[in-house]
Design a protein around this motif. Structure first.
Motif, PDB file in Angstrom:
ATOM      1  N   LYS A 190       0.867  -1.172   0.000  1.00  0.00           N
ATOM      2  CA  LYS A 190       0.000   0.000   0.000  1.00  0.00           C
ATOM      3  C   LYS A 190       0.902   1.220   0.000  1.00  0.00           C
ATOM      4  CE  LYS A 190      -4.093   2.077   2.118  1.00  0.00           C
ATOM      5  NZ  LYS A 190      -5.153   1.928   3.163  1.00  0.00           N
ATOM      6  N   GLY A 191       0.552   2.204  -0.814  1.00  0.00           N
ATOM      7  CA  GLY A 191       1.374   3.393  -0.927  1.00  0.00           C
ATOM      8  C   GLY A 191       0.559   4.664  -0.814  1.00  0.00           C
ATOM      9  N   TRP A 192       1.178   5.681  -0.244  1.00  0.00           N
ATOM     10  CA  TRP A 192       0.576   7.014  -0.157  1.00  0.00           C
ATOM     11  C   TRP A 192       1.389   7.979  -0.998  1.00  0.00           C
ATOM     12  CZ3 TRP A 192       0.060   7.685   5.909  1.00  0.00           C
ATOM     13  CH2 TRP A 192      -0.940   6.835   6.383  1.00  0.00           C
ATOM     14  N   VAL A 215       5.311   6.978  -0.958  1.00  0.00           N
ATOM     15  CA  VAL A 215       5.882   6.170   0.118  1.00  0.00           C
ATOM     16  C   VAL A 215       5.054   4.891   0.190  1.00  0.00           C
ATOM     17  CG1 VAL A 215       6.501   6.070   2.560  1.00  0.00           C
ATOM     18  CG2 VAL A 215       6.504   8.280   1.355  1.00  0.00           C
ATOM     19  N   GLU A 216       5.715   3.753   0.058  1.00  0.00           N
ATOM     20  CA  GLU A 216       4.984   2.496  -0.082  1.00  0.00           C
ATOM     21  C   GLU A 216       5.540   1.441   0.870  1.00  0.00           C
ATOM     22  OE1 GLU A 216       3.001   1.708  -3.894  1.00  0.00           O
ATOM     23  OE2 GLU A 216       4.569   0.181  -4.091  1.00  0.00           O
ATOM     24  N   PHE A 217       4.659   0.789   1.622  1.00  0.00           N
ATOM     25  CA  PHE A 217       5.047  -0.310   2.494  1.00  0.00           C
ATOM     26  C   PHE A 217       4.737  -1.613   1.767  1.00  0.00           C
ATOM     27  CE2 PHE A 217       4.426  -3.209   6.189  1.00  0.00           C
ATOM     28  CZ  PHE A 217       5.725  -3.129   6.691  1.00  0.00           C
ATOM     29  N   THR A 218       5.754  -2.470   1.645  1.00  0.00           N
ATOM     30  CA  THR A 218       5.665  -3.670   0.814  1.00  0.00           C
ATOM     31  C   THR A 218       6.082  -4.903   1.591  1.00  0.00           C
ATOM     32  OG1 THR A 218       6.196  -2.378  -1.157  1.00  0.00           O
ATOM     33  CG2 THR A 218       6.487  -4.746  -1.323  1.00  0.00           C
ATOM     34  N   LEU A 219       5.392  -6.011   1.352  1.00  0.00           N
ATOM     35  CA  LEU A 219       5.746  -7.291   1.966  1.00  0.00           C
ATOM     36  C   LEU A 219       5.852  -8.376   0.905  1.00  0.00           C
ATOM     37  CD1 LEU A 219       3.296  -5.841   3.906  1.00  0.00           C
ATOM     38  CD2 LEU A 219       4.215  -7.560   5.476  1.00  0.00           C
ATOM     39  N   ASP A 268      -1.678   1.088   6.814  1.00  0.00           N
ATOM     40  CA  ASP A 268      -1.705   2.506   7.165  1.00  0.00           C
ATOM     41  C   ASP A 268      -0.839   2.783   8.389  1.00  0.00           C
ATOM     42  OD1 ASP A 268      -3.465   3.015   5.089  1.00  0.00           O
ATOM     43  OD2 ASP A 268      -5.244   2.846   6.352  1.00  0.00           O
ATOM     44  N   HIS A 269      -0.919   1.882   9.371  1.00  0.00           N
ATOM     45  CA  HIS A 269      -0.126   2.047  10.585  1.00  0.00           C
ATOM     46  C   HIS A 269       1.364   2.111  10.263  1.00  0.00           C
ATOM     47  CE1 HIS A 269       1.564   1.299  14.570  1.00  0.00           C
ATOM     48  NE2 HIS A 269       2.236   0.279  14.050  1.00  0.00           N
ATOM     49  N   TYR A 270       1.834   1.205   9.408  1.00  0.00           N
ATOM     50  CA  TYR A 270       3.264   1.164   9.091  1.00  0.00           C
ATOM     51  C   TYR A 270       3.676   2.352   8.222  1.00  0.00           C
ATOM     52  CZ  TYR A 270       4.116  -3.239  11.398  1.00  0.00           C
ATOM     53  OH  TYR A 270       4.277  -4.206  12.365  1.00  0.00           O
ATOM     54  N   LEU A 271       2.804   2.774   7.322  1.00  0.00           N
ATOM     55  CA  LEU A 271       3.119   3.953   6.515  1.00  0.00           C
ATOM     56  C   LEU A 271       3.246   5.197   7.397  1.00  0.00           C
ATOM     57  CD1 LEU A 271       0.787   3.306   3.449  1.00  0.00           C
ATOM     58  CD2 LEU A 271       3.268   3.592   3.349  1.00  0.00           C
TER      59      LEU A 271
END
Length: 380
Positions: free
Chosen positions: A163-165, A207-211, A223-226
């Protein structure tokens, strides 16, 4: 058209693979007298994803790239490595721009029909749409086969989910000349998870959090991790979220190529066009579409030579390791992206490296899990 709803070629799905294949047909004189059908259930107008890739030379995609970078960062708890990509550049294309570009060309092509319709089934040369049935001499199908969902547990399968913002700040906060390939300082449990930062200007960035694992997160967890990354590592308190993007990419050594048939060629993820060890797809779609075109012109099967190379063996080894020890992802990628010659990794991921170069990349990882996975792969 010579017969109602009858075509020489049909392309099911207007994603990166389907549209790039359509564009290459339009641009090749060999297909001038061929009728082409493109089917997709969506309008393809929304910006539903972002594609990033590296290239040495300028290409037709430069006109769509909203940003390019020559310098990247790899970050973990112990160090920050800056690497020069030259002669490569890392490029970013937004899907809405790509769709608009493709649509403008397709609308002018007299031999292409773009039909908004969901496809419920394909039976030999017949395509069952929502209201009509279409006939095609050959069909290019981007739908993932049901067998994958039924049998993926028998293979090494992970999911790249993210998920990215797109955020904007009032004052300068980013260096638009430098992007962050991977930042491992913030992880979800003991998983292969990282944050990706693509600055578009001094005041805006994706800014993107990826797994890379086998477990999707609740939406608010991304959202929490971003938020935590932006607060803690970018030290930003005042920013506006302008857009959100979210998606998932199957990463598997499942033999998608076995679903080709006499009248149907699988393309995109469904055809094994996505490199399962990285999830990169846009340039693969470009390269493999060109191979399809040349195969057709030479009278070969369209999929000849695609996604069946030794690189799929490497991908299988990689997925084997991450599926059994997902916590090793940081160490593996650290060894890859902090090599003195990062260009060798790009050649490897682009399937342009020699066998001797491949061995150097594999040996650089030097973990017992890789040697076990290597032996397991060749025993199976």
């Amino acid at each position: 058209m010579t017969k109602p709803f009858s075509y020489d070629f049909a392309i099911v799905g207007a994603g990166a693979a389907g549209l790039q294949l359509t564009l290459k047909m339009i641009n090749d004189d060999f297909f001038n007298e061929k009728s082409i059908l493109l089917l997709d259930k969506d309008e393809k107008s929304a910006n539903d994803r972002t594609w990033c890739f590296w290239e040495k030379e300028e290409s037709i995609w430069d006109q769509l790239a909203i940003q390019k970078w020559k310098t990247g960062l790899f970050i973990n708890d112990k160090k920050t490595i800056s690497f020069d990509l030259a002669p490569y550049q890392y490029k970013m294309v937004r899907s809405a721009d790509f769709y608009a570009y493709a649509k403008a060309i397709i609308e002018k092509a007299k031999n292409v029909d773009w039909v908004k319709s969901e496809v419920s089934d394909i039976k030999e040369q017949e395509i069952l749409g929502e209201e009509k049935t279409y006939h095609s001499h050959h069909i290019f199908d981007s739908r993932i086969p049901e067998a994958f969902h039924e049998k993926k547990s028998s293979y090494h399968s992970l999911i790249q989910h993210f998920k990215g913002w797109f955020i904007e700040t009032e004052s300068p906060a980013f260096d638009p000349e430098v992007f962050t390939m991977m930042d491992y300082r913030l992880k979800w449990k003991e998983s292969t998870s990282f944050t990706y930062v693509l600055p578009l200007s001094p005041t805006s960035a994706l800014v993107e959090f990826t797994l890379f694992n086998d477990q999707l997160l609740p939406d608010d967890e991304y959202d929490h991790y971003l938020k935590k990354y932006i607060d803690t590592y970018l030290s930003l308190k005042n920013y506006t979220i302008k857009e959100v993007e979210q998606g998932l990419i199957p990463m598997s050594n499942y033999p998608f190529h076995k679903h080709h048939s006499t009248y149907t060629t699988k393309i995109g993820t469904a055809g094994g066009w996505v490199r399962p060890s990285s999830g990169y797809s846009f340039k693969n779609a470009d390269r493999y579409s060109s191979m399809v075109i040349e195969n057709i012109k030479k009278g070969h099967r369209p999929e000849k030579g695609i996604a069946t190379s030794r690189f799929r063996t490497y991908d299988s080894i990689f997925l084997n390791v991450l599926a059994s020890r997902n916590d090793l992802g940081e160490d593996i990628f650290t060894k890859l992206y902090t090599k003195p010659e990062i260009q060798s990794v790009f050649r490897f991921l682009d399937e342009e490296s020699s066998f001797s170069e491949d061995l150097k990349v594999m040996f650089s990882l030097n973990r017992p899990q890789f040697w076990k996975a290597f032996l397991d792969t060749f025993r199976s």
